[in-house]
Design an enzyme around this catalytic site. Structure first.
Site, PDB file in Angstrom:
ATOM      1  N   LEU A  72      82.215  16.025  61.870  1.00 45.73           N
ATOM      2  CA  LEU A  72      81.716  14.749  61.377  1.00 45.73           C
ATOM      3  C   LEU A  72      82.828  13.712  61.433  1.00 45.73           C
ATOM      4  CD1 LEU A  72      79.089  13.652  59.965  1.00 45.73           C
ATOM      5  CD2 LEU A  72      80.248  14.097  57.804  1.00 45.73           C
ATOM      6  N   TYR A 139     103.811  21.829  49.969  1.00 50.61           N
ATOM      7  CA  TYR A 139     103.389  23.033  50.670  1.00 50.61           C
ATOM      8  C   TYR A 139     103.773  24.249  49.817  1.00 50.61           C
ATOM      9  CZ  TYR A 139     102.712  20.037  54.748  1.00 50.61           C
ATOM     10  OH  TYR A 139     102.277  19.054  55.604  1.00 50.61           O
ATOM     11  N   GLY A 248     108.493  42.383  31.993  1.00 46.61           N
ATOM     12  CA  GLY A 248     107.786  42.670  30.750  1.00 46.61           C
ATOM     13  C   GLY A 248     108.585  43.451  29.738  1.00 46.61           C
ATOM     14  N   GLY A 249     109.896  43.565  29.961  1.00 44.72           N
ATOM     15  CA  GLY A 249     110.726  44.298  29.016  1.00 44.72           C
ATOM     16  C   GLY A 249     110.855  45.777  29.324  1.00 44.72           C
ATOM     17  N   GLN A 250     110.246  46.229  30.419  1.00 47.14           N
ATOM     18  CA  GLN A 250     110.374  47.634  30.843  1.00 47.14           C
ATOM     19  C   GLN A 250     111.350  47.677  32.025  1.00 47.14           C
ATOM     20  OE1 GLN A 250     108.988  49.840  29.036  1.00 47.14           O
ATOM     21  NE2 GLN A 250     107.440  48.658  27.936  1.00 47.14           N
TER      22      GLN A 250
END
Length: 416
Positions: A72, A139, A248-250
């Site tokens: 279009l 980007y 995550g602390g592990q």
């Protein structure tokens, strides 16, 4: 069988990755997504990084499955007329133009509401409205740097590092899909459309929330005990890069397995999870570590964490990454082989689940792409080929009520 989004018509004015990833997922779930493209050119990714001359690139095919393509020219009156009709009959318009582009086309938010008060206009932007960098072009890697991911990724003695995962692009598209679905539910209740916008910076930052958590902890305590820099290193004012440490602390790390000298992916990720400490010791043949004061608690282990990883790596030396994981999973130890893209592409489990699918294409033959990462009990999305440029133009025009003669005339004036 009907799909959840059957009957929802989406005008897809997006290109490259963030927007197309969003609209592709909605198409998988049943929406009629009409990708509006420039005649003779189309989405720039159709010809980026081509592996077959004069055939749509994989970059395009893997982000535009299940859509229809309408070419279009919206600069011409005939093209604007088609778009007006399409807006009247559609539910959602998704765009990632630069600021003001829709306005310059003559389709301001006010004009769109006149044509269709129920229309939802969803936009991908680099930065949120009003941001002082709002005019910057963004980007993937720019978004990762702007959203905090790069500054916290990599090793502490090296530069900020961007991820291969599309945190800026596809991640933003998934956030936008959630926004669109929320707006559709709201419209069912109110009868009104609305604008929905998601910025790439915001989407990356949303995935970095644990690092924002750590920034506040660092400012309060002056150190972060789960990072490799503790207790022997130093901390600055901002969250540092933590190498392969878990967020995550592990405590966890990427460790060498048999064959690492020649195979760049002969590694596993091994997590020293607190409740798994006893099984870890038994798996490694180190039962004396279970109650040893230097190892019995996470706080006691942290000063010795790299000594522990070195011991695990010695245990891995005669095992491939797959052999190692097969042993470790019997002890319920969190771990994974580092899987290459080749291994993932050929993974029978991913093929069986529909996460990796093979799709036929009219010009390139079959190709691999990702399927829906979301699994349903009552829906299995069918992944179809991406459309050829303008493949469905006549079909879409007919849906809008144009006669064959009118369609032929539109072709003659090169409006579509």
């Amino acid at each position: 069988m009907s799909k959840p989004l059957d009957g929802i018509k989406i005008i897809d004015f997006t290109h490259v990755q963030a927007g197309p990833a969003c609209t592709q997922m909605l198409a998988w779930f049943g929406a009629d997504v009409i990708k509006v493209e420039r005649p003779g050119a189309g989405d720039v990714t159709r010809n980026q990084l081509r592996d077959i001359p004069n055939v749509d690139a994989l970059y395009f095919t893997m982000l535009n499955s299940n859509k229809r393509s309408l070419t279009l020219d919206t600069k011409k009156p005939e093209g604007k007329e088609v778009l007006e009709k399409l807006i009247r009959e559609s539910d959602v318009m998704v765009e990632n133009f630069g600021p003001g582009a829709l306005d310059r086309m003559g389709f301001t938010w006010e004009r769109i509401k006149e044509l269709n008060p129920k229309m939802i206009v969803a936009s991908v932007k680099g930065f949120s409205e009003g941001h002082h960098y709002g005019d910057l072009k963004v980007y993937e890697n720019v978004a990762q740097c702007a959203g905090g991911a790069a500054s916290t990724t990599g090793f502490w003695d090296g530069p900020p590092t961007v991820s291969a995962a599309a945190l800026g692009d596809s991640n933003t598209g998934m956030h936008l899909a959630i926004g669109i679905l929320t707006a559709l539910i709201s419209r069912d209740k109110t009868g009104k459309g609305q604008k929905v916008a998601v910025s790439m910076q915001d989407s990356v930052l949303n995935l970095c929330r644990v690092k924002l958590r750590d920034q506040q902890r660092l400012e309060r305590m002056g150190f972060l005990e789960e990072y490799p820099q503790y207790p022997h290193g130093t901390f600055g004012e901002a969250v540092p890069r933590g190498g392969n440490a878990g967020g995550g602390g592990q405590p966890g790390w990427v460790l060498k397995c048999k064959g690492w000298e020649t195979d760049p992916n002969a590694y596993i990720y091994f997590t020293v999870q607190d409740h798994a400490w006893e099984p870890i010791c038994r798996a490694l043949g180190k039962p004396e570590w279970i109650e040893h004061p230097d190892y019995a608690t996470p706080k006691a282990r942290q000063p010795h964490i790299f000594e522990i990883f070195k011991t695990i790596e010695a245990w891995l030396a005669d095992k491939t990454k797959f052999e190692a994981v097969d042993v470790l999973r019997t002890f319920d130890i969190p771990c994974s082989p580092v899987l290459s893209m080749k291994e993932l592409a050929n993974d029978p489990s991913l093929r069986a689940s529909g996460t990796i699918v093979e799709v036929p294409h009219k010009q390139r033959g079959s190709y691999l792409t990702v399927g829906s990462p979301i699994k349903f009990s009552d829906l299995k999305p069918e992944i179809k080929s991406s459309p050829l440029l303008g493949e469905h133009t006549d079909e879409v025009l007919a849906d809008l009520g144009y006669t064959p003669q009118q369609i032929a005339t539109l072709h003659e004036v090169r409006a579509v």
